[in-house]
Design an enzyme around this catalytic site. Structure first.
Site, PDB file in Angstrom:
ATOM      1  N   HIS A  31      -2.375  -1.354  -4.320  1.00 15.07           N
ATOM      2  CA  HIS A  31      -3.834  -1.433  -4.448  1.00 15.07           C
ATOM      3  C   HIS A  31      -4.406  -0.030  -4.372  1.00 15.07           C
ATOM      4  O   HIS A  31      -3.677   0.947  -4.194  1.00 15.07           O
ATOM      5  CB  HIS A  31      -4.459  -2.351  -3.388  1.00 15.07           C
ATOM      6  CG  HIS A  31      -4.306  -1.866  -1.968  1.00 15.07           C
ATOM      7  ND1 HIS A  31      -4.806  -2.554  -0.885  1.00 15.07           N
ATOM      8  CD2 HIS A  31      -3.716  -0.752  -1.434  1.00 15.07           C
ATOM      9  CE1 HIS A  31      -4.537  -1.909   0.226  1.00 15.07           C
ATOM     10  NE2 HIS A  31      -3.885  -0.812  -0.082  1.00 15.07           N
ATOM     11  N   SER A  43       0.827  -1.192   0.000  1.00  8.41           N
ATOM     12  CA  SER A  43       0.000   0.000   0.000  1.00  8.41           C
ATOM     13  C   SER A  43       0.874   1.261   0.000  1.00  8.41           C
ATOM     14  O   SER A  43       1.686   1.448  -0.904  1.00  8.41           O
ATOM     15  CB  SER A  43      -0.957  -0.044   1.203  1.00  8.41           C
ATOM     16  OG  SER A  43      -1.928   0.958   1.129  1.00  8.41           O
TER      17      SER A  43
END
Length: 206
Positions: A131, A106
């Site tokens: 993501h 992330s």
């Protein structure tokens, strides 16, 4: 207690340095800071971001022409905290070399990719994950709509940053970040998130 100490469960080794003036004790992270090594460990949150930013600015003031080495082992966290670190990395004069040890997921992956070009690394068994940002909000319909639009704007901003540092088309970034997308080191090199997988320091390490 700093964030690295908390992330280590409060147990941080102390090293003793000998000098002509006698002995001096350092916690291991302070000693490594003298070597221009910063650890970004655990969740990316405001307190941790402030400490990392302070260390970046301190090392810039110490020597604006010498590289800083940022070691990352993080599952990600707050977008705003991560972007504060990212912006500071781009703002300061020294190159910031990044190295993933363990995981960079992330916001951790974005910070890894945001290192100086040609100086972004990971170790052989590191895992990297990109993501789209996560978000949830409860309240009046109008407020939910405002927050939904903000999440979409943040997603677009993060995708543009990844596209800039990886060289991938923004359309591919949008598709690849739609769900959790895990990569090993070689895949991350091919994608453009990092420049090299390091097997040993002799292979060209930070």
């Amino acid at each position: 207690m700093d964030y690295a100490t908390r992330a280590a469960g409060g147990l941080v080794p102390v090293v003793i340095e000998q000098s002509a003036r006698g002995e001096r004790a350092f916690d291991i992270y302070s000693r490594l800071l003298k070597e221009r090594v910063i650890f970004l460990v655990g969740q990316v949150e405001d307190y941790m971001a402030n400490l990392v930013i302070a260390q970046l600015l301190f090392l810039e003031s110490e020597n604006p022409d010498k590289d800083i080495h940022l070691y990352i082992n993080s599952p990600g966290g707050l977008v705003t905290a991560g972007l504060a670190i990212y912006d500071t990395m781009q703002f300061i004069k020294p190159d910031v070399s990044t190295l993933c040890v363990g995981q960079a997921a992330s916001m951790g992956a974005l910070l890894l990719a945001g290192g100086a070009a040609g100086k972004r690394y990971c170790l052989p068994h590191s895992r990297i994950m990109i993501h789209q940002p996560l978000g949830g909000f409860q309240g009046q319909a109008s407020d939910i709509d405002i927050h939904a639009r903000e999440i979409l704007a943040v997603r677009d901003r993060l995708n543009k940053i990844l596209a800039h540092h990886t060289g991938q088309p923004i359309e591919k970034i949008q598709i690849d970040t739609d769900r959790d997308n895990f990569m090993g080191g070689n895949d991350a090199v091919e994608y453009g998130l990092i420049d090299k997988v390091l097997v040993s320091r002799a292979s060209g390490a930070a």
